[in-house]
Write an enzyme that holds these catalytic residues in place. Structure first.
Site, PDB file in Angstrom:
ATOM      1  CG  ASP A  40      -0.210  -0.055   2.527  1.00 51.17           C
ATOM      2  OD1 ASP A  40       1.012  -0.273   2.517  1.00 51.17           O
ATOM      3  OD2 ASP A  40      -0.858   0.130   3.573  1.00 51.17           O
ATOM      4  CG  HIS A 244      21.580   3.684 -19.813  1.00 48.73           C
ATOM      5  ND1 HIS A 244      20.473   3.496 -20.610  1.00 48.73           N
ATOM      6  CD2 HIS A 244      22.115   4.872 -20.203  1.00 48.73           C
ATOM      7  CE1 HIS A 244      20.353   4.517 -21.445  1.00 48.73           C
ATOM      8  NE2 HIS A 244      21.331   5.357 -21.212  1.00 48.73           N
ATOM      9  CG  ASP A 261      24.827  10.764 -17.223  1.00 49.08           C
ATOM     10  OD1 ASP A 261      24.068  11.691 -16.922  1.00 49.08           O
ATOM     11  OD2 ASP A 261      24.861  10.255 -18.364  1.00 49.08           O
ATOM     12  CG  ASP A 272      21.670  14.440 -19.002  1.00 47.36           C
ATOM     13  OD1 ASP A 272      22.516  13.869 -18.291  1.00 47.36           O
ATOM     14  OD2 ASP A 272      21.207  13.944 -20.058  1.00 47.36           O
ATOM     15  CG  HIS A 351      26.586   7.557 -26.250  1.00 50.25           C
ATOM     16  ND1 HIS A 351      26.853   8.880 -26.486  1.00 50.25           N
ATOM     17  CD2 HIS A 351      27.460   7.167 -25.289  1.00 50.25           C
ATOM     18  CE1 HIS A 351      27.832   9.292 -25.696  1.00 50.25           C
ATOM     19  NE2 HIS A 351      28.232   8.260 -24.962  1.00 50.25           N
ATOM     20  CG  HIS A 355      19.506  13.594 -24.912  1.00 50.65           C
ATOM     21  ND1 HIS A 355      18.920  14.339 -23.914  1.00 50.65           N
ATOM     22  CD2 HIS A 355      20.533  12.924 -24.322  1.00 50.65           C
ATOM     23  CE1 HIS A 355      19.554  14.110 -22.767  1.00 50.65           C
ATOM     24  NE2 HIS A 355      20.536  13.266 -22.993  1.00 50.65           N
ATOM     25  CG  HIS A 362      16.858  10.745 -23.348  1.00 48.96           C
ATOM     26  ND1 HIS A 362      17.740  10.439 -24.358  1.00 48.96           N
ATOM     27  CD2 HIS A 362      17.517  10.473 -22.196  1.00 48.96           C
ATOM     28  CE1 HIS A 362      18.881   9.992 -23.842  1.00 48.96           C
ATOM     29  NE2 HIS A 362      18.765  10.004 -22.531  1.00 48.96           N
ATOM     30  CD  GLU A 386      24.762  12.502 -23.545  1.00 51.58           C
ATOM     31  OE1 GLU A 386      25.162  11.599 -22.784  1.00 51.58           O
ATOM     32  OE2 GLU A 386      23.581  12.881 -23.595  1.00 51.58           O
ATOM     33  CE1 TYR A 390      31.106   6.014 -22.004  1.00 49.71           C
ATOM     34  CE2 TYR A 390      30.808   6.108 -24.389  1.00 49.71           C
ATOM     35  CZ  TYR A 390      30.564   6.622 -23.130  1.00 49.71           C
ATOM     36  OH  TYR A 390      29.792   7.751 -22.996  1.00 49.71           O
ATOM     37  NE  ARG A 407      27.653   9.821 -20.521  1.00 50.93           N
ATOM     38  CZ  ARG A 407      27.637   8.584 -20.052  1.00 50.93           C
ATOM     39  NH1 ARG A 407      28.279   7.606 -20.690  1.00 50.93           N
ATOM     40  NH2 ARG A 407      27.007   8.294 -18.919  1.00 50.93           N
ATOM     41  CD  GLU A 409      24.871  14.485 -20.549  1.00 53.06           C
ATOM     42  OE1 GLU A 409      23.784  14.416 -21.139  1.00 53.06           O
ATOM     43  OE2 GLU A 409      25.199  13.701 -19.627  1.00 53.06           O
TER      44      GLU A 409
END
Length: 440
Positions: A40, A244, A261, A272, A351, A355, A362, A386, A390, A407, A409
């Site tokens: 609940d 991710h 990130d 972001d 990637h 975006h 996104h 970004e 890798y 990365r 960004e």
């Protein structure tokens, strides 16, 4: 809270969308419902972005109708006030107060919608709603149309013959941010920037990835951003090569890089940011070489962020830098031009470049038009840039490069003559990062 979007702007958005609808049409957008987490208890409520964009209303279980007939108007169906419910779960606005509070033309009890919708569909030729999102709304519309069809013999009024997706028009509206939206997004970026500066001085050998995430979340909440905009990625060492990665369980080790990130959600709008920095505060030589390559790629992409250019051009600029750099380092073998044309760099730059950013991390908005041509940048568009490299631990490359993920960004708003980097305050060059991390 500062930088609140004024209520008249939500009204202007509804009017703009109404004007885009054909005559004798009706559009519906539904609020989110609460989602059970366990037994609940519910997950923290997060409003449907389209519904929030048009209303600024942050309660669950409501439906906005925009009716473009001889009397264009907005009608909100929402939950009635309920003292017994409110003592447990908090106050509701109630439909009686919605007209004044939200500047809609009228408001009614949500419980009456199944009865009222067939009435409101009388004389309506076209129905619009977000077709790829809300199956419950689609079912509701279908039932209402069926009821109108059954009565058509006697009333003489046909049920709406056209069902269309509301998304193209609504997405195009959301793609260009207003001055008020940009102000809110700059505050989200400021809070996020402050949080990143904090964690750069927090990390050290032996701490855990989840502790870094906790420091970020604390800084967000203490500045009015109660939730992260998305699941925080805090990947040390080779975990940075998992795009991710959200387990955030491992111990940070001396000599490794940490890729983080994350972004705050402030008044519904997302930031972001990604930064990659050394756990011990000092880049080693292979890390420095790859880091500067990624930074150079981002700077090449930045040169294309301006009105008239597009994301494809920016992506190609970044990819060219990374492809040539990886070839020069021997990570890619063979001819540099062939490596670029054959997109062999995608092995390590997995990637896209970026975006759209807004109410969703996104965010909505097309990247190509109906002819397949790239959408040109216009002032008010907000996007991330970004680039990344890798190299997994099992890659067939020189050992010095293995297990490194990087990365970088930032969040950019397109201006009349270029862009404004809203997250420039986070240390980014090797010199800036090392200097900031050592001066604790």
């Amino acid at each position: 809270m500062k930088d609140v979007i004024p209520q008249n702007e939500f009204n202007q958005r509804r009017q703009q969308l109404l004007e885009l609808l054909p005559t004798n049409s009706l559009a519906l957008v539904a609020a989110s419902s609460e989602v059970t987490r366990s037994n609940d208890t519910e997950f923290p409520f997060r409003q449907n972005s389209d519904f929030f964009y048009l209303t600024g209303f942050n309660e669950p279980d409501a439906v906005l109708l925009l009716i473009n007939d001889s009397n264009p108007r907005s009608v909100l169906f929402c939950q009635d006030k309920d003292p017994k419910h409110e003592v447990w779960h908090g106050l509701r606005l109630g439909y009686e107060n919605a007209v004044e509070a939200l500047a809609v033309d009228s408001a009614e009890d949500l419980d009456t919608l199944p009865e009222r919708l067939p009435e409101l569909l009388q004389g309506i030729e076209s129905i619009f709603y977000p077709m790829d999102e809300d199956s419950i709304l689609a079912e509701f519309v279908s039932e209402a149309r069926d009821e109108v069809s059954v009565k058509a013999r006697r009333s003489g009024k046909l049920a709406p013959q056209s069902l269309s997706d509301l998304r193209p028009d609504l997405d195009a509206m959301r793609l260009i941010k207003s001055a008020a939206e940009i102000a809110v997004m700059k505050e989200a970026a400021r809070i996020s920037t402050q949080a990143f500066r904090r964690i750069m001085r927090f990390v050290e050998d032996g701490k855990h990835e989840y502790q870094v995430a906790a420091e970020l979340h604390h800084e967000f909440a203490m500045n009015g951003a109660l939730h992260p905009a998305y699941g925080i990625i805090s990947g040390g060492g080779a975990n940075a090569c998992i795009l991710h990665y959200t387990d955030n369980r491992d111990v940070l080790r001396d000599g490794d890089l940490l890729l983080v990130d994350a972004g705050a959600e402030y008044q519904g709008y997302a930031a972001d940011i990604t930064r990659t920095f050394p756990v011990n505060g000092k880049f080693n030589e292979p890390q420095s070489i790859l880091y500067n390559l990624v930074l150079k790629a981002q700077q090449a992409a930045f040169a294309e962020i301006k009105p008239g250019s597009n994301l494809v051009k920016a992506s190609e600029a970044a990819a060219r830098v990374i492809s040539d750099g990886l070839t020069e380092l021997g990570i890619l073998t063979g001819d540099a031009e062939e490596n670029f044309k054959e997109q062999r760099w995608k092995t390590y730059f997995i990637h896209g470049l970026g975006h759209w950013l807004g109410l969703d991390v996104h965010d909505v908005g097309r990247y190509r038009d109906s002819e397949g041509e790239p959408i040109s940048f216009k002032p008010g568009m907000v996007l991330t840039v970004e680039p990344g490299v890798y190299i997994p631990e099992d890659a067939e490359v020189d050992e010095q490069w293995r297990g490194i993920g990087i990365r970088i960004e930032d969040d950019l708003v397109v201006t009349e003559d270029g862009f404004d980097n809203m997250t420039a305050g986070v240390p980014k060059t090797i010199e800036e990062i090392e200097e900031w991390m050592k001066s604790q």
